[in-house]
Design an enzyme around this catalytic site. Structure first.
Site, mmCIF file in Angstrom:
data_model
loop_
_atom_site.group_PDB
_atom_site.id
_atom_site.type_symbol
_atom_site.label_atom_id
_atom_site.label_comp_id
_atom_site.label_asym_id
_atom_site.label_seq_id
_atom_site.Cartn_x
_atom_site.Cartn_y
_atom_site.Cartn_z
ATOM 1 N N THR A 90 2.065 -14.976 -5.973
ATOM 2 C CA THR A 90 2.210 -13.563 -6.365
ATOM 3 C C THR A 90 3.618 -13.096 -6.001
ATOM 4 O O THR A 90 4.366 -13.806 -5.330
ATOM 5 C CB THR A 90 1.217 -12.662 -5.594
ATOM 6 N N GLN A 136 10.331 -1.309 9.005
ATOM 7 C CA GLN A 136 9.301 -2.247 8.536
ATOM 8 C C GLN A 136 7.980 -1.981 9.258
ATOM 9 O O GLN A 136 6.912 -2.004 8.641
ATOM 10 C CB GLN A 136 9.748 -3.688 8.775
ATOM 11 N N ALA A 150 5.989 -7.078 11.538
ATOM 12 C CA ALA A 150 5.390 -5.784 11.192
ATOM 13 C C ALA A 150 4.150 -5.989 10.315
ATOM 14 O O ALA A 150 3.106 -5.365 10.529
ATOM 15 C CB ALA A 150 6.423 -4.923 10.467
ATOM 16 N N TYR A 151 4.289 -6.869 9.348
ATOM 17 C CA TYR A 151 3.156 -7.165 8.453
ATOM 18 C C TYR A 151 1.991 -7.731 9.273
ATOM 19 O O TYR A 151 0.841 -7.318 9.103
ATOM 20 C CB TYR A 151 3.621 -8.168 7.392
ATOM 21 N N PHE A 209 7.393 -6.664 3.637
ATOM 22 C CA PHE A 209 8.847 -6.802 3.499
ATOM 23 C C PHE A 209 9.184 -8.285 3.413
ATOM 24 O O PHE A 209 8.554 -9.111 4.079
ATOM 25 C CB PHE A 209 9.553 -6.170 4.705
ATOM 26 N N LYS A 210 10.172 -8.616 2.607
ATOM 27 C CA LYS A 210 10.606 -10.007 2.497
ATOM 28 C C LYS A 210 11.241 -10.444 3.823
ATOM 29 O O LYS A 210 11.801 -9.613 4.555
ATOM 30 C CB LYS A 210 11.644 -10.160 1.376
ATOM 31 N N ASN A 223 -7.552 -4.022 -1.296
ATOM 32 C CA ASN A 223 -6.624 -5.143 -1.496
ATOM 33 C C ASN A 223 -5.163 -4.728 -1.347
ATOM 34 O O ASN A 223 -4.318 -5.525 -0.938
ATOM 35 C CB ASN A 223 -6.870 -5.726 -2.897
HETATM 36 P P1 NDP Z 1 1.343 -8.144 -4.544
HETATM 37 O O1 NDP Z 1 2.577 -7.620 -3.894
HETATM 38 O O2 NDP Z 1 1.463 -9.097 -5.658
HETATM 39 O O3 NDP Z 1 0.416 -6.927 -5.012
HETATM 40 C C1 NDP Z 1 0.179 -5.872 -4.126
HETATM 41 C C2 NDP Z 1 -0.553 -4.767 -4.853
HETATM 42 O O4 NDP Z 1 -0.730 -3.678 -3.937
HETATM 43 C C3 NDP Z 1 0.222 -4.212 -6.047
HETATM 44 O O5 NDP Z 1 -0.687 -3.836 -7.043
HETATM 45 C C4 NDP Z 1 0.897 -2.991 -5.458
HETATM 46 O O6 NDP Z 1 1.235 -1.999 -6.429
HETATM 47 C C5 NDP Z 1 -0.238 -2.503 -4.563
HETATM 48 N N1 NDP Z 1 0.201 -1.489 -3.612
HETATM 49 C C6 NDP Z 1 1.195 -1.538 -2.705
HETATM 50 N N2 NDP Z 1 1.281 -0.369 -2.061
HETATM 51 C C7 NDP Z 1 0.321 0.445 -2.582
HETATM 52 C C8 NDP Z 1 -0.089 1.773 -2.336
HETATM 53 N N3 NDP Z 1 0.533 2.559 -1.443
HETATM 54 N N4 NDP Z 1 -1.130 2.265 -3.043
HETATM 55 C C9 NDP Z 1 -1.759 1.507 -3.947
HETATM 56 N N5 NDP Z 1 -1.393 0.257 -4.257
HETATM 57 C C10 NDP Z 1 -0.367 -0.274 -3.565
HETATM 58 O O7 NDP Z 1 0.508 -8.798 -3.347
HETATM 59 P P2 NDP Z 1 -0.669 -9.900 -3.367
HETATM 60 O O8 NDP Z 1 -1.457 -9.792 -4.602
HETATM 61 O O9 NDP Z 1 -0.081 -11.178 -2.962
HETATM 62 O O10 NDP Z 1 -1.524 -9.384 -2.118
HETATM 63 C C11 NDP Z 1 -2.805 -8.809 -2.260
HETATM 64 C C12 NDP Z 1 -3.455 -8.771 -0.899
HETATM 65 O O11 NDP Z 1 -3.578 -10.098 -0.383
HETATM 66 C C13 NDP Z 1 -2.638 -7.989 0.134
HETATM 67 O O12 NDP Z 1 -3.501 -7.290 0.985
HETATM 68 C C14 NDP Z 1 -1.923 -9.103 0.900
HETATM 69 O O13 NDP Z 1 -1.550 -8.697 2.193
HETATM 70 C C15 NDP Z 1 -2.991 -10.171 0.904
HETATM 71 N N6 NDP Z 1 -2.513 -11.527 1.143
HETATM 72 C C16 NDP Z 1 -1.733 -12.164 0.185
HETATM 73 C C17 NDP Z 1 -1.317 -13.463 0.396
HETATM 74 C C18 NDP Z 1 -0.522 -14.222 -0.634
HETATM 75 O O14 NDP Z 1 -0.251 -15.429 -0.417
HETATM 76 N N7 NDP Z 1 -0.131 -13.626 -1.752
HETATM 77 C C19 NDP Z 1 -1.669 -14.200 1.634
HETATM 78 C C20 NDP Z 1 -2.483 -13.441 2.534
HETATM 79 C C21 NDP Z 1 -2.890 -12.163 2.286
HETATM 80 P P3 NDP Z 1 2.701 -1.948 -7.114
HETATM 81 O O15 NDP Z 1 2.691 -2.968 -8.226
HETATM 82 O O16 NDP Z 1 2.767 -0.542 -7.581
HETATM 83 O O17 NDP Z 1 3.709 -2.295 -6.058
#
Ligand code: NDP
Length: 275
Positions: free
Chosen positions: A231, A105, A192-193, A94-95, A89
């Site tokens: 989120t 990025q 990039a994302y 990047f914003k 997950n």
């Molecule tokens: P958040 O930014 O809320 O959470 C991301 C999580 O990933 C955090 O726990 C963060 O940890 C962790 N993370 C980032 N980098 C690393 C790393 N190097 N190692 C381990 N953990 C890491 O994102 P979401 O919950 O919104 O997203 C979750 C998934 O869903 C992602 O794959 C995202 O691309 C995907 N997604 C989300 C959407 C949305 O609308 N929210 C839409 C489509 C897809 P930390 O707190 O330390 O930064």
């Protein structure tokens, strides 16, 4: 050593990953390992779930750190002798108004979202037992980014003989082209994302082809979109709760033994999409 089944969720200290860990604690018949790159944030998340009467275990995991990935693999091997469910997950985005140059990025998005996810998957898939399930949380933006690739790039990603090494080369090419400022003229979209998420969606197609030669029974890999979720990543603009966002990833993580499908698909709302 425990004889329990075991599930791992990456990036589970907040957001969709936290929702997935919560749902697995309720629905998965085994231990749930909530992982986070930051120990304090991860242990806080475990404490929050404890408040709800749920009992995940914690393990540190930074998906971009090979030592951290290997330490988790060793923990699983020593304590469980294997793995049953892996939910990849963790990701970064990047914003839209980030001042970071596009080259940075591209490099960081690919490093975390693609290379990090691949490294965890390569380290943990050998531990999967029969009926193991792997879910990679991708996103609809991977489809949008694919549509904006040149037809030649699209053909490269859709090539049924594309290997993981070939996919890694394509991702490296995107990073190089972004560094040179030539990514758009060389057929890449300006996201990039989005490109990093094309990478993980296509990764699932390749892993599924690799599994055809794997002697283990009924191992299934899928990717999915959680929907637009409230989120930090979405700047809290998504309408879905993290529990709603967790629905499709958890559905795929808990596909029952011998299920007909989805297998090797990109799914949304529990259904395979024509990617
Ligand atoms: P958040 O930014 O809320 O959470 C991301 C999580 O990933 C955090 O726990 C963060 O940890 C962790 N993370 C980032 N980098 C690393 C790393 N190097 N190692 C381990 N953990 C890491 O994102 P979401 O919950 O919104 O997203 C979750 C998934 O869903 C992602 O794959 C995202 O691309 C995907 N997604 C989300 C959407 C949305 O609308 N929210 C839409 C489509 C897809 P930390 O707190 O330390 O930064």
């Amino acid at each position: 050593m425990s004889s329990k089944l075991v599930a791992v969720v990456t990036g589970a200290n907040k957001g969709v990953g936290f929702g997935i860990a919560r749902a697995l604690c309720k629905q998965f018949d085994g231990d749930v390992i909530l992982t986070a790159r930051d120990v304090d944030r991860g242990q806080q998340a475990v404490a929050d779930l404890n408040q709800e009467g749920l009992r995940p275990r914690f393990h540190q995991l930074d998906i971009t750190d090979a030592d951290s990935v290997n330490a988790l693999a060793t923990f699983l091997r020593d304590n469980y002798g294997g793995l049953d469910v892996l939910v990849n997950n963790a990701a970064i985005k990047f914003k839209d108004d980030s001042p970071a140059p596009f080259s940075e990025q591209a490099r960081e998005s690919v490093r975390c979202n693609f290379t990090g996810t691949l490294s965890v998957t390569r380290a943990l898939m050998p531990l999967l037992r029969p009926h193991g399930r792997v879910v990679i949380v991708s996103g609809e933006k991977s489809m949008g980014a694919m549509d904006k690739c040149s037809l030649e790039r699209q053909a490269e990603f859709r090539d049924p003989s594309l290997t993981m090494e070939g996919l890694q080369s394509l991702m490296a090419e995107f990073v190089q082209d972004a560094a040179a400022g030539t990514h758009q003229e060389r057929g890449w979209p300006n996201t990039a994302y989005g490109v990093s998420k094309i990478g993980v969606t296509v990764m699932v197609f390749i892993l599924t082809r690799e599994l055809a030669a794997d002697p283990r029974e009924d191992i299934i890999v899928n990717s999915c979109c959680p929907g637009h979720v409230d989120t930090d990543m979405s700047s809290h603009k998504g309408p879905l709760t993290i529990d709603q966002g967790a629905d499709t990833p958890v559905f795929l993580a808990l596909l029952p033994p011998g299920v007909g499908g989805p297998k090797g698909q990109f799914c949304r709302l529990r259904k395979a999409e024509d990617w």
